[in-house]
Design a protein around this motif. Sequence first.
Motif, PDB file in Angstrom:
ATOM      1  N   GLY A 169     -26.122 -12.666 -54.771  1.00  0.00           N
ATOM      2  CA  GLY A 169     -26.770 -11.369 -54.686  1.00  0.00           C
ATOM      3  C   GLY A 169     -28.152 -11.419 -54.081  1.00  0.00           C
ATOM      4  N   ARG A 170     -28.750 -12.602 -54.043  1.00  0.00           N
ATOM      5  CA  ARG A 170     -30.083 -12.737 -53.462  1.00  0.00           C
ATOM      6  C   ARG A 170     -30.049 -12.942 -51.946  1.00  0.00           C
ATOM      7  NH1 ARG A 170     -33.183 -10.304 -55.409  1.00  0.00           N
ATOM      8  NH2 ARG A 170     -34.930 -11.524 -54.591  1.00  0.00           N
ATOM      9  N   SER A 171     -28.877 -13.207 -51.378  1.00  0.00           N
ATOM     10  CA  SER A 171     -28.790 -13.575 -49.957  1.00  0.00           C
ATOM     11  C   SER A 171     -29.324 -12.519 -48.992  1.00  0.00           C
ATOM     12  CB  SER A 171     -27.344 -13.947 -49.590  1.00  0.00           C
ATOM     13  OG  SER A 171     -26.465 -12.871 -49.819  1.00  0.00           O
ATOM     14  N   PRO A 172     -29.172 -11.198 -49.243  1.00  0.00           N
ATOM     15  CA  PRO A 172     -29.723 -10.240 -48.282  1.00  0.00           C
ATOM     16  C   PRO A 172     -31.246 -10.325 -48.145  1.00  0.00           C
ATOM     17  CG  PRO A 172     -28.156  -9.156 -49.738  1.00  0.00           C
ATOM     18  CD  PRO A 172     -28.423 -10.514 -50.311  1.00  0.00           C
ATOM     19  N   HIS A 173     -31.904 -10.907 -49.144  1.00  0.00           N
ATOM     20  CA  HIS A 173     -33.363 -10.974 -49.150  1.00  0.00           C
ATOM     21  C   HIS A 173     -33.885 -12.302 -48.596  1.00  0.00           C
ATOM     22  CE1 HIS A 173     -33.286  -7.387 -51.699  1.00  0.00           C
ATOM     23  NE2 HIS A 173     -32.338  -7.984 -52.390  1.00  0.00           N
ATOM     24  N   VAL A 182     -19.729 -10.791 -64.339  1.00  0.00           N
ATOM     25  CA  VAL A 182     -20.416 -11.664 -63.374  1.00  0.00           C
ATOM     26  C   VAL A 182     -20.686 -10.913 -62.074  1.00  0.00           C
ATOM     27  CG1 VAL A 182     -20.201 -13.731 -61.951  1.00  0.00           C
ATOM     28  CG2 VAL A 182     -19.511 -13.800 -64.351  1.00  0.00           C
ATOM     29  N   LEU A 183     -19.710 -10.146 -61.621  1.00  0.00           N
ATOM     30  CA  LEU A 183     -19.892  -9.396 -60.374  1.00  0.00           C
ATOM     31  C   LEU A 183     -20.964  -8.327 -60.535  1.00  0.00           C
ATOM     32  CD1 LEU A 183     -16.215  -9.002 -59.079  1.00  0.00           C
ATOM     33  CD2 LEU A 183     -17.915 -10.747 -58.520  1.00  0.00           C
ATOM     34  N   LEU A 184     -21.051  -7.738 -61.716  1.00  0.00           N
ATOM     35  CA  LEU A 184     -22.133  -6.786 -61.944  1.00  0.00           C
ATOM     36  C   LEU A 184     -23.480  -7.507 -61.945  1.00  0.00           C
ATOM     37  CD1 LEU A 184     -23.217  -3.987 -62.577  1.00  0.00           C
ATOM     38  CD2 LEU A 184     -22.832  -4.456 -64.994  1.00  0.00           C
ATOM     39  N   ALA A 185     -23.527  -8.688 -62.553  1.00  0.00           N
ATOM     40  CA  ALA A 185     -24.768  -9.464 -62.536  1.00  0.00           C
ATOM     41  C   ALA A 185     -25.179  -9.790 -61.100  1.00  0.00           C
ATOM     42  CB  ALA A 185     -24.596 -10.753 -63.343  1.00  0.00           C
ATOM     43  N   ARG A 186     -24.206 -10.089 -60.249  1.00  0.00           N
ATOM     44  CA  ARG A 186     -24.512 -10.358 -58.836  1.00  0.00           C
ATOM     45  C   ARG A 186     -25.151  -9.136 -58.179  1.00  0.00           C
ATOM     46  NH1 ARG A 186     -19.665 -11.810 -54.785  1.00  0.00           N
ATOM     47  NH2 ARG A 186     -19.203  -9.619 -55.221  1.00  0.00           N
ATOM     48  N   VAL A 187     -24.615  -7.947 -58.484  1.00  0.00           N
ATOM     49  CA  VAL A 187     -25.188  -6.717 -57.926  1.00  0.00           C
ATOM     50  C   VAL A 187     -26.586  -6.469 -58.493  1.00  0.00           C
ATOM     51  CG1 VAL A 187     -24.940  -4.209 -57.893  1.00  0.00           C
ATOM     52  CG2 VAL A 187     -22.977  -5.643 -57.405  1.00  0.00           C
ATOM     53  N   LEU A 188     -26.784  -6.743 -59.793  1.00  0.00           N
ATOM     54  CA  LEU A 188     -28.113  -6.579 -60.382  1.00  0.00           C
ATOM     55  C   LEU A 188     -29.112  -7.519 -59.712  1.00  0.00           C
ATOM     56  CD1 LEU A 188     -27.247  -6.324 -64.200  1.00  0.00           C
ATOM     57  CD2 LEU A 188     -27.686  -4.469 -62.588  1.00  0.00           C
ATOM     58  N   ALA A 189     -28.677  -8.736 -59.413  1.00  0.00           N
ATOM     59  CA  ALA A 189     -29.560  -9.698 -58.738  1.00  0.00           C
ATOM     60  C   ALA A 189     -29.897  -9.263 -57.319  1.00  0.00           C
ATOM     61  CB  ALA A 189     -28.910 -11.084 -58.727  1.00  0.00           C
ATOM     62  N   GLN A 190     -29.043  -8.453 -56.737  1.00  0.00           N
ATOM     63  CA  GLN A 190     -29.266  -7.952 -55.377  1.00  0.00           C
ATOM     64  C   GLN A 190     -30.435  -6.975 -55.328  1.00  0.00           C
ATOM     65  OE1 GLN A 190     -25.525  -6.728 -53.724  1.00  0.00           O
ATOM     66  NE2 GLN A 190     -26.456  -5.786 -51.924  1.00  0.00           N
ATOM     67  N   GLN A 191     -30.701  -6.314 -56.457  1.00  0.00           N
ATOM     68  CA  GLN A 191     -31.839  -5.409 -56.627  1.00  0.00           C
ATOM     69  C   GLN A 191     -31.892  -4.324 -55.549  1.00  0.00           C
ATOM     70  OE1 GLN A 191     -35.309  -8.057 -57.114  1.00  0.00           O
ATOM     71  NE2 GLN A 191     -35.131  -7.720 -59.312  1.00  0.00           N
ATOM     72  N   THR A 192     -30.814  -3.604 -55.418  1.00  0.00           N
ATOM     73  CA  THR A 192     -30.782  -2.489 -54.476  1.00  0.00           C
ATOM     74  C   THR A 192     -31.129  -1.189 -55.195  1.00  0.00           C
ATOM     75  OG1 THR A 192     -28.437  -2.084 -54.884  1.00  0.00           O
ATOM     76  CG2 THR A 192     -28.997  -3.617 -53.104  1.00  0.00           C
ATOM     77  N   LEU A 199     -27.837  -1.237 -50.552  1.00  0.00           N
ATOM     78  CA  LEU A 199     -26.616  -0.806 -51.231  1.00  0.00           C
ATOM     79  C   LEU A 199     -25.929  -1.965 -51.934  1.00  0.00           C
ATOM     80  CD1 LEU A 199     -24.669   1.712 -51.502  1.00  0.00           C
ATOM     81  CD2 LEU A 199     -23.425   0.750 -49.566  1.00  0.00           C
ATOM     82  N   GLY A 200     -25.759  -1.841 -53.250  1.00  0.00           N
ATOM     83  CA  GLY A 200     -25.000  -2.811 -54.020  1.00  0.00           C
ATOM     84  C   GLY A 200     -23.617  -2.263 -54.317  1.00  0.00           C
ATOM     85  N   VAL A 201     -22.615  -3.152 -54.332  1.00  0.00           N
ATOM     86  CA  VAL A 201     -21.222  -2.707 -54.409  1.00  0.00           C
ATOM     87  C   VAL A 201     -20.449  -3.534 -55.436  1.00  0.00           C
ATOM     88  CG1 VAL A 201     -19.038  -2.538 -53.152  1.00  0.00           C
ATOM     89  CG2 VAL A 201     -21.184  -1.928 -52.007  1.00  0.00           C
ATOM     90  N   ILE A 202     -19.620  -2.850 -56.223  1.00  0.00           N
ATOM     91  CA  ILE A 202     -18.572  -3.511 -57.004  1.00  0.00           C
ATOM     92  C   ILE A 202     -17.269  -2.806 -56.688  1.00  0.00           C
ATOM     93  CG2 ILE A 202     -17.639  -4.042 -59.280  1.00  0.00           C
ATOM     94  CD1 ILE A 202     -20.384  -4.227 -60.374  1.00  0.00           C
TER      95      ILE A 202
END
Length: 265
Positions: free
Chosen positions: A100-104, A147-157, A78-81
């Motif tokens: 955004g990569r930290s969960p992985h 930037v926050l959206l880019a962080r969620v995109l990097a999270q790749q959920t 789950l990615g969140v903004i």
Amino acid sequence: MKLQVENLNFSYNHQKILKDISLHVANGEFVGIIGPNGSGKSTLLKNLYRALTPDSGSIYLDQQNYRDLKVKEIAKKLGVIGQDNALPFDFPVKEIVAMGRSPHKKLFEGDNKEDKEIIENALKKVEMGDMAERNYLYLSGGEKQRVLLARVLAQQTECLVLDEPTNHLDIHHQLRIFDVIKGLGATVLSAIHDLNIAALYCDRIYVMKDGTIYKSGTPEDILTSKTIHEVFNIKTDVRRHPVTKKVMITYLPESIFNKGEEKVV
């Protein structure tokens, strides 16, 4: 990834804010939540991403109950903004997105070549690639949101929960961001302020009023002059746009309103 909410209730200071909320978002579906200020949209989303704890009810990701999932497991799914784009610290933009990569990753594990490519591509998608080295705190509100959206995109959920993700953005970037989100093919539940944006991008819409789900359906079902007046207490002219073939809403001030019911034509 399927998101399901069943009979969710939430109270604050003994005042019931959310009342028996049930909704679902199918795999790959883009679902909007609309409603006036104070209707409970943000409170609902905060319950979904664990910023708040519901009094009762259940939340499922692919039939797995939230209560059975660890925080890191949810972060992989789950990615969140949220609405608030303030951060209590300052980092370069690329490091914010790298979070955004930290969960992985394992604890203290650095970014590898693949991570760096994902971060770079996420920044390009939100048109912030040339600001990767800028400090986050010195950005405008709209730039921070991107930037926050880019962080969620990097999270790749596979699932996104978004609370007015284009808040602070000009119309170019509003459309750009929703194009990017829609193009992901992810399961999306998003609170949306702009009803015309909701009409353009949503497969279905839930309408919230006084902490309840008032109505739900397709944009054509929901975005009628009658429903908009019932929920927002405003007059509108609603038509089908000749180019987009989507519902198009024009807001009518009382001073120029021509009496009579409008309808989708």
